[in-house]
Scaffold this motif. Structure first.
Motif, PDB file in Angstrom:
ATOM      1  N   MET A  35     -10.778  29.269  32.994  1.00  0.00           N
ATOM      2  CA  MET A  35     -10.719  28.884  34.347  1.00  0.00           C
ATOM      3  C   MET A  35     -12.234  28.978  35.129  1.00  0.00           C
ATOM      4  SD  MET A  35      -7.962  28.658  36.870  1.00  0.00           S
ATOM      5  CE  MET A  35      -7.953  30.165  37.890  1.00  0.00           C
ATOM      6  N   PRO A  36     -12.591  28.100  35.650  1.00  0.00           N
ATOM      7  CA  PRO A  36     -13.796  28.078  36.574  1.00  0.00           C
ATOM      8  C   PRO A  36     -13.503  29.280  37.567  1.00  0.00           C
ATOM      9  CG  PRO A  36     -12.902  25.984  37.056  1.00  0.00           C
ATOM     10  CD  PRO A  36     -12.190  26.500  36.011  1.00  0.00           C
ATOM     11  N   ASP A  37     -14.674  29.932  37.820  1.00  0.00           N
ATOM     12  CA  ASP A  37     -14.589  30.883  39.126  1.00  0.00           C
ATOM     13  C   ASP A  37     -14.438  30.394  40.289  1.00  0.00           C
ATOM     14  OD1 ASP A  37     -15.238  33.305  40.324  1.00  0.00           O
ATOM     15  OD2 ASP A  37     -16.989  33.684  39.403  1.00  0.00           O
ATOM     16  N   PRO A  38     -13.422  30.667  41.103  1.00  0.00           N
ATOM     17  CA  PRO A  38     -13.461  29.931  42.352  1.00  0.00           C
ATOM     18  C   PRO A  38     -14.561  30.135  43.188  1.00  0.00           C
ATOM     19  CG  PRO A  38     -11.700  31.542  42.044  1.00  0.00           C
ATOM     20  CD  PRO A  38     -12.488  31.680  40.951  1.00  0.00           C
ATOM     21  N   ILE A  39     -14.970  31.439  43.576  1.00  0.00           N
ATOM     22  CA  ILE A  39     -15.911  31.649  44.443  1.00  0.00           C
ATOM     23  C   ILE A  39     -17.286  32.547  43.656  1.00  0.00           C
ATOM     24  CG2 ILE A  39     -16.686  32.829  46.559  1.00  0.00           C
ATOM     25  CD1 ILE A  39     -13.978  32.262  47.653  1.00  0.00           C
ATOM     26  N   PRO A  40     -18.254  32.087  42.939  1.00  0.00           N
ATOM     27  CA  PRO A  40     -18.813  32.692  42.234  1.00  0.00           C
ATOM     28  C   PRO A  40     -19.786  33.691  42.625  1.00  0.00           C
ATOM     29  CG  PRO A  40     -19.613  30.443  42.349  1.00  0.00           C
ATOM     30  CD  PRO A  40     -18.239  30.566  42.973  1.00  0.00           C
ATOM     31  N   VAL A  41     -20.020  34.890  42.033  1.00  0.00           N
ATOM     32  CA  VAL A  41     -20.712  35.989  42.753  1.00  0.00           C
ATOM     33  C   VAL A  41     -22.083  36.238  41.795  1.00  0.00           C
ATOM     34  CG1 VAL A  41     -21.001  38.130  43.529  1.00  0.00           C
ATOM     35  CG2 VAL A  41     -18.898  36.938  43.852  1.00  0.00           C
ATOM     36  N   LEU A  42     -23.441  36.261  42.329  1.00  0.00           N
ATOM     37  CA  LEU A  42     -24.537  36.535  41.533  1.00  0.00           C
ATOM     38  C   LEU A  42     -24.951  37.866  42.120  1.00  0.00           C
ATOM     39  CD1 LEU A  42     -27.149  36.290  39.960  1.00  0.00           C
ATOM     40  CD2 LEU A  42     -28.051  34.849  41.598  1.00  0.00           C
ATOM     41  N   THR A  43     -24.860  39.027  41.100  1.00  0.00           N
ATOM     42  CA  THR A  43     -25.499  40.334  41.920  1.00  0.00           C
ATOM     43  C   THR A  43     -26.780  40.600  41.427  1.00  0.00           C
ATOM     44  OG1 THR A  43     -24.373  41.334  39.700  1.00  0.00           O
ATOM     45  CG2 THR A  43     -22.947  41.143  41.653  1.00  0.00           C
ATOM     46  N   ILE A  44     -27.533  41.333  42.280  1.00  0.00           N
ATOM     47  CA  ILE A  44     -28.879  41.616  41.797  1.00  0.00           C
ATOM     48  C   ILE A  44     -29.084  42.903  42.521  1.00  0.00           C
ATOM     49  CG2 ILE A  44     -31.431  40.962  42.108  1.00  0.00           C
ATOM     50  CD1 ILE A  44     -30.667  37.941  42.676  1.00  0.00           C
ATOM     51  N   ASP A  45     -28.940  43.937  41.441  1.00  0.00           N
ATOM     52  CA  ASP A  45     -29.150  45.312  41.703  1.00  0.00           C
ATOM     53  C   ASP A  45     -30.660  45.760  41.039  1.00  0.00           C
ATOM     54  OD1 ASP A  45     -26.575  46.083  42.719  1.00  0.00           O
ATOM     55  OD2 ASP A  45     -25.954  45.466  40.801  1.00  0.00           O
ATOM     56  N   GLY A  46     -31.220  46.644  41.791  1.00  0.00           N
ATOM     57  CA  GLY A  46     -32.404  47.538  41.190  1.00  0.00           C
ATOM     58  C   GLY A  46     -32.921  48.384  42.242  1.00  0.00           C
ATOM     59  N   PRO A  47     -34.062  49.170  41.997  1.00  0.00           N
ATOM     60  CA  PRO A  47     -34.347  49.983  42.777  1.00  0.00           C
ATOM     61  C   PRO A  47     -35.059  49.326  44.034  1.00  0.00           C
ATOM     62  CG  PRO A  47     -35.748  49.873  40.962  1.00  0.00           C
ATOM     63  CD  PRO A  47     -34.601  49.113  40.728  1.00  0.00           C
ATOM     64  N   SER A  48     -35.511  50.030  45.076  1.00  0.00           N
ATOM     65  CA  SER A  48     -36.265  49.560  46.223  1.00  0.00           C
ATOM     66  C   SER A  48     -37.622  48.971  45.812  1.00  0.00           C
ATOM     67  CB  SER A  48     -36.284  50.486  47.176  1.00  0.00           C
ATOM     68  OG  SER A  48     -36.804  51.627  46.957  1.00  0.00           O
ATOM     69  N   GLY A  49     -38.306  48.064  46.336  1.00  0.00           N
ATOM     70  CA  GLY A  49     -39.324  47.351  46.303  1.00  0.00           C
ATOM     71  C   GLY A  49     -39.491  46.629  44.832  1.00  0.00           C
ATOM     72  N   ALA A  50     -38.458  46.370  44.312  1.00  0.00           N
ATOM     73  CA  ALA A  50     -38.598  45.447  42.908  1.00  0.00           C
ATOM     74  C   ALA A  50     -38.353  44.115  43.382  1.00  0.00           C
ATOM     75  CB  ALA A  50     -37.146  45.752  41.976  1.00  0.00           C
ATOM     76  N   GLY A  51     -38.233  43.725  44.513  1.00  0.00           N
ATOM     77  CA  GLY A  51     -38.170  42.449  44.927  1.00  0.00           C
ATOM     78  C   GLY A  51     -36.848  41.536  45.384  1.00  0.00           C
ATOM     79  N   LYS A  52     -36.030  42.538  45.022  1.00  0.00           N
ATOM     80  CA  LYS A  52     -34.469  42.084  45.215  1.00  0.00           C
ATOM     81  C   LYS A  52     -34.141  41.082  46.371  1.00  0.00           C
ATOM     82  CE  LYS A  52     -32.181  45.762  45.679  1.00  0.00           C
ATOM     83  NZ  LYS A  52     -33.334  46.964  45.730  1.00  0.00           N
ATOM     84  N   GLY A  53     -34.735  41.696  47.742  1.00  0.00           N
ATOM     85  CA  GLY A  53     -34.439  40.933  48.785  1.00  0.00           C
ATOM     86  C   GLY A  53     -35.121  39.620  49.048  1.00  0.00           C
ATOM     87  N   THR A  54     -36.432  39.511  48.750  1.00  0.00           N
ATOM     88  CA  THR A  54     -37.082  38.301  48.633  1.00  0.00           C
ATOM     89  C   THR A  54     -36.385  37.314  47.681  1.00  0.00           C
ATOM     90  OG1 THR A  54     -39.039  39.499  49.216  1.00  0.00           O
ATOM     91  CG2 THR A  54     -39.195  36.986  48.698  1.00  0.00           C
ATOM     92  N   VAL A  55     -36.293  37.812  46.543  1.00  0.00           N
ATOM     93  CA  VAL A  55     -35.495  36.730  45.370  1.00  0.00           C
ATOM     94  C   VAL A  55     -34.108  36.471  45.664  1.00  0.00           C
ATOM     95  CG1 VAL A  55     -34.864  36.815  42.986  1.00  0.00           C
ATOM     96  CG2 VAL A  55     -36.964  37.606  43.540  1.00  0.00           C
ATOM     97  N   SER A  56     -33.440  37.441  46.212  1.00  0.00           N
ATOM     98  CA  SER A  56     -31.861  37.082  46.797  1.00  0.00           C
ATOM     99  C   SER A  56     -31.823  35.964  47.909  1.00  0.00           C
ATOM    100  CB  SER A  56     -31.092  38.347  46.974  1.00  0.00           C
ATOM    101  OG  SER A  56     -31.178  39.451  46.082  1.00  0.00           O
ATOM    102  N   ARG A  57     -32.688  36.506  48.763  1.00  0.00           N
ATOM    103  CA  ARG A  57     -32.653  35.451  50.111  1.00  0.00           C
ATOM    104  C   ARG A  57     -33.065  33.941  49.389  1.00  0.00           C
ATOM    105  NH1 ARG A  57     -32.824  38.811  54.647  1.00  0.00           N
ATOM    106  NH2 ARG A  57     -33.630  40.619  53.541  1.00  0.00           N
ATOM    107  N   THR A  58     -34.061  33.952  48.666  1.00  0.00           N
ATOM    108  CA  THR A  58     -34.539  32.547  48.306  1.00  0.00           C
ATOM    109  C   THR A  58     -33.574  31.891  47.496  1.00  0.00           C
ATOM    110  OG1 THR A  58     -36.722  33.602  48.038  1.00  0.00           O
ATOM    111  CG2 THR A  58     -36.485  31.563  46.881  1.00  0.00           C
ATOM    112  N   ILE A  59     -32.918  32.814  46.676  1.00  0.00           N
ATOM    113  CA  ILE A  59     -32.015  31.890  45.431  1.00  0.00           C
ATOM    114  C   ILE A  59     -30.628  31.539  46.640  1.00  0.00           C
ATOM    115  CG2 ILE A  59     -30.372  32.357  43.728  1.00  0.00           C
ATOM    116  CD1 ILE A  59     -32.521  34.094  42.535  1.00  0.00           C
ATOM    117  N   ALA A  60     -30.049  32.342  47.368  1.00  0.00           N
ATOM    118  CA  ALA A  60     -29.042  32.130  48.451  1.00  0.00           C
ATOM    119  C   ALA A  60     -29.353  30.569  49.098  1.00  0.00           C
ATOM    120  CB  ALA A  60     -28.734  33.319  49.322  1.00  0.00           C
TER     121      ALA A  60
END
Ligand code: DC
Length: 220
Positions: free
Chosen positions: A1-26
């Protein structure tokens, strides 16, 4: 069954670039975005404003349940705490330090769980944090663990703060970062760790665009 509301999680330590990357992808996917660190930072701000003892787990958890937190998403995200725009005050070193300290309390994490899960809305969610893939959205379809060397993470933080016109000291930043990493990794409740099945990406030598491409390649 396809995921009705897909979630992409991006975890990691501070300064790894999560914020910029996550925002850009969203933005690129047209999905919602959860900056879970901002929730812990907003709680830190609420606790400091109210003069709550940051060592009192139950008192901090009460503030977590009571605080009225709103993310107003326009071109940029504005974060309102109890009706006041606190966005600019959340990204200080002090706020990060207090956030990391109170984030170690199990009662606080429990109080914030549903607030975070409420961000899962159609057509999808990109969730940025420490425990997105392990605790908050363990059933997420796509999981990334984003890292970078401590030197590179400190360098990025230094440039970011300097760019904001702040008087910063690289050695102090390295010390703060190591201290925060240690606390986030060693705490008992939801420690910073790669989720089972997460794809690990080391961003030390990669541009934001290269990281974004690697993450997007995981999605169908
Ligand atoms: O991502 P950030 O630097 O804005 O997060 C601030 C602090 O909040 C971080 O040091 C630990 C805590 N945090 C957490 O415990 N769990 C999350 N999912 C996100 C942040």
């Amino acid at each position: 069954m396809p995921d009705p509301i897909p979630v992409l999680t991006i975890d990691g330590p501070s300064g790894a670039g999560k914020g910029t990357v996550s925002r850009t992808i969203a933005k690129r996917l047209g999905w919602h975005f959860l900056d879970s660190g901002a929730i812990y930072r907003a709680l830190a701000r609420a606790v400091m404003t109210r003069g709550t003892d940051t060592g009192d787990e139950q008192a901090v958890a009460r503030v977590a349940s009571e605080m009225d937190l709103e993310f107003i998403c326009d071109e940029d995200v504005q974060i309102q705490l109890d009706g006041r725009d606190v966005t600019d005050s959340l990204y200080t070193e002090e706020c990060g330090r207090v956030a990391s300290k109170i984030a170690a309390f199990p009662a606080v994490r429990r109080a914030l769980l549903e607030k975070q899960r409420a961000f899962r809305k159609s057509p999808g969610l990109v969730a940025d944090g420490r425990d997105m893939g392990t605790v908050v959205f363990p059933e997420a379809s796509y999981k990334v663990f984003l890292t970078a060397t401590p030197e590179e993470r400190a360098r990025r933080r230094f440039l970011q703060l300097k760019g904001q016109g702040l008087d910063v000291n690289l050695d102090q930043i390295i010390k703060d970062l190591e201290e925060r990493d240690r606390r986030d990794r060693e705490r008992k409740e939801a420690p910073l760790v790669a989720a089972k099945g997460a794809v690990e990406i080391d961003s030390s030598a990669l541009s934001v665009e290269e990281v974004v491409d690697r993450v997007l390649a995981l999605l169908p």
